[in-house]
Write an enzyme that holds these catalytic residues in place. Structure first.
Site, PDB file in Angstrom:
ATOM      1  N   ASN A 137       0.840  -1.200   0.000  1.00 51.78           N
ATOM      2  CA  ASN A 137       0.000   0.000   0.000  1.00 51.78           C
ATOM      3  C   ASN A 137       0.872   1.246   0.000  1.00 51.78           C
ATOM      4  O   ASN A 137       2.098   1.154   0.012  1.00 51.78           O
ATOM      5  CB  ASN A 137      -0.968  -0.027   1.188  1.00 51.78           C
ATOM      6  CG  ASN A 137      -0.213  -0.088   2.497  1.00 51.78           C
ATOM      7  OD1 ASN A 137       0.465   0.847   2.886  1.00 51.78           O
ATOM      8  ND2 ASN A 137      -0.316  -1.229   3.174  1.00 51.78           N
TER       9      ASN A 137
ATOM     10  N   PHE B   8      -4.380   3.412  14.840  1.00 53.73           N
ATOM     11  CA  PHE B   8      -4.653   4.436  13.844  1.00 53.73           C
ATOM     12  C   PHE B   8      -5.801   3.938  12.979  1.00 53.73           C
ATOM     13  O   PHE B   8      -5.945   2.722  12.801  1.00 53.73           O
ATOM     14  CB  PHE B   8      -3.407   4.680  12.970  1.00 53.73           C
ATOM     15  CG  PHE B   8      -2.564   5.817  13.474  1.00 53.73           C
ATOM     16  CD1 PHE B   8      -1.821   5.670  14.645  1.00 53.73           C
ATOM     17  CD2 PHE B   8      -2.528   7.033  12.803  1.00 53.73           C
ATOM     18  CE1 PHE B   8      -1.058   6.716  15.128  1.00 53.73           C
ATOM     19  CE2 PHE B   8      -1.768   8.085  13.286  1.00 53.73           C
ATOM     20  CZ  PHE B   8      -1.027   7.937  14.444  1.00 53.73           C
TER      21      PHE B   8
ATOM     22  N   LYS C 220     -11.210  -3.561  18.067  1.00 53.06           N
ATOM     23  CA  LYS C 220      -9.831  -4.024  18.293  1.00 53.06           C
ATOM     24  C   LYS C 220      -9.433  -3.992  19.764  1.00 53.06           C
ATOM     25  O   LYS C 220      -8.411  -4.534  20.137  1.00 53.06           O
ATOM     26  CB  LYS C 220      -8.866  -3.182  17.463  1.00 53.06           C
ATOM     27  CG  LYS C 220      -9.235  -3.222  15.985  1.00 53.06           C
ATOM     28  CD  LYS C 220      -8.097  -2.907  15.085  1.00 53.06           C
ATOM     29  CE  LYS C 220      -8.554  -2.981  13.638  1.00 53.06           C
ATOM     30  NZ  LYS C 220      -7.468  -3.303  12.730  1.00 53.06           N
TER      31      LYS C 220
END
Ligand code: CTP
Length: 410
Positions: free
Chosen positions: A209, A333, A351
């Site tokens: 990415n 993030f 998470k």
């Protein structure tokens, strides 16, 4: 705040150089000792004699002075200080610093120093706003150079605007803040992930990415500057390894996870990496060819290969999972292209991390690969939206918040 500190002051050639005399006077009043380097340009504005009289020390100016080099070489000069201050820092001198030139004593001392550097820029507004100066400042910030000012007001050139050197009390305050901050995270351990991961398709191709690693690397640097023993687990990026940080270079998500687990226990983990969500199930050991073996060239109409994927481990979720190795503070993030805050809040819960930093990474924001960032810090249901600032500034602000959160004995 500055008592007992040794400052190496570099005075470059701007009209604001006259304020440096007052800066030296006040630093000495506060109990600091000041040794000065006056550049050739600086000496057009103030004299070595006035600087020597006020600092009570010999003033240095010439790189090739045999007497100076035998008494106090440029290396010793740059190291026998607790902080190097450049005030005023002209556009020209900032450019020199950004380039790493070493053609006079001041620039050579800056290249040779192992101490932190604080600059007080001073120039005309157009020069300050010029893309070249912006780029030079970003490069310096990226290397951890601290800055104070400039402010807005009347400029010596008769114009008004940004570019005035910070006032002397502001510079003293910045120097004082530097010393009072000291190493508040000393004794603490930090883990930061940064950059992309890459997942092999075959020996020459991979999935990855656009993450540049700028934000994660800046966070690692900011935490290390606050005294944390910092490990940075970095995917392949062109950012240099931050100074004072233990860097582990990895390629795949699986390697990033093992490197993170090895770095435990830590007090704080910041997962800024753009981890590849999937990896190739069975990466080919040889380059995948367009045509079957033995057949030359691609055959028209041949079907492209199907690449089966499997999910990578979620490193942030693993680090957030309850257990005795869980860091006291886990920060994720959330890179989003739509519904930034809502998606980030959902990720925080899914998470199990403590804080999440959300940013909108749609192409038009220029955040991916750029030097600036606009983030929201989400703690539980509280959303703090920070103004647009450099990635360096985001890193420093986040590190300060981490410091405040972890305040108290380790
Ligand atoms: N993350 C991680 N391991 C993964 C995927 C993500 O540690 N395998 C972390 C990132 O470092 C970041 C957070 O999880 O701190 C969110 O990453 P992001 O890519 O925004 O979200 P994803 O979980 O991948 O979800 P999606 O791609 O669907 O937005």
């Amino acid at each position: 705040m500055v008592s007992g500190k040794r400052i190496l002051l570099i005075v470059t050639g701007g009209i604001a150089a006259y304020k440096s005399l007052d800066l030296v006077r006040r630093l000495r009043q506060g109990g600091a000792s000041v040794r000065a380097i006056l550049t050739k340009g600086g000496a057009e504005f103030i004299t070595p004699l006035s600087l020597a009289a006020i600092s009570g020390e010999k003033v240095y100016g010439d790189l090739f002075s045999l007497t100076d080099e035998s008494e106090m070489g440029h290396i010793r000069l740059s190291r026998q200080a607790d902080l190097v201050v450049v005030a005023p820092a002209t556009a020209d001198f900032i450019a020199k610093m950004a380039m790493g030139l070493a053609d006079d004593l001041a620039s050579t001392a800056l290249l040779a120093t192992d101490k932190d550097v604080l600059i007080a820029p001073a120039m005309n507004e157009k020069m300050w706003q010029h893309p070249a100066t912006r780029q030079n400042m970003a490069a310096l910030e990226g290397r951890g150079v601290l800055s104070v000012g400039p402010g807005a007001g009347d400029l010596a050139c008769g114009e008004e605007g940004w570019g005035r050197m910070a006032e002397v009390p502001e510079i003293i305050e910045a120097i004082g803040a530097y010393f009072s901050t000291g190493a508040p995270l000393s004794g603490r351990r930090a883990l930061v992930t940064s950059g992309p991961t890459i997942e092999a398709i075959d020996p020459v191709r991979f999935i990855s990415n656009r993450s540049s690693g700028k934000q994660g690397h800046a966070i690692a640097q900011a935490l290390a500057r606050l005294g944390a023993e910092t490990t940075l687990i970095a995917g392949p990026v062109s950012e240099p390894d931050p100074a004072g940080v233990d860097v582990v270079h990895i390629e795949t998500a699986a390697d990033m996870l093992s490197a993170c687990e090895e770095a435990l226990p830590v007090d704080v983990a910041v997962c800024a990496a753009a981890v590849s969500d999937w990896r190739v199930k069975n990466p080919a050991t040889r380059k995948i060819k367009k045509s079957p073996p033995g057949q030359k060239g691609g055959k028209k109409g041949e079907k492209p290969p199907v690449i089966a994927l499997e999910e990578n481990p979620d490193i942030l979720a693993r680090l957030s999972a309850p257990g005795n190795m869980r860091p006291a503070l886990v920060i994720g993030f959330a890179a989003e292209t739509e519904d930034c805050v809502d998606n980030a809040k959902a990720k925080l819960v899914a998470k199990g991390c403590d804080w999440i930093v959300a940013n909108d990474v749609s192409a038009e924001t220029g955040i991916l690969g750029g030097d600036d960032n606009t983030v929201h810090l989400i703690i539980g249901s509280v959303v703090e939206s920070w103004p647009k600032m450099s990635k360096q500034a985001v890193a420093e602000r986040l590190a300060t918040r981490i410091r405040d959160h972890l305040a108290g004995p380790p």
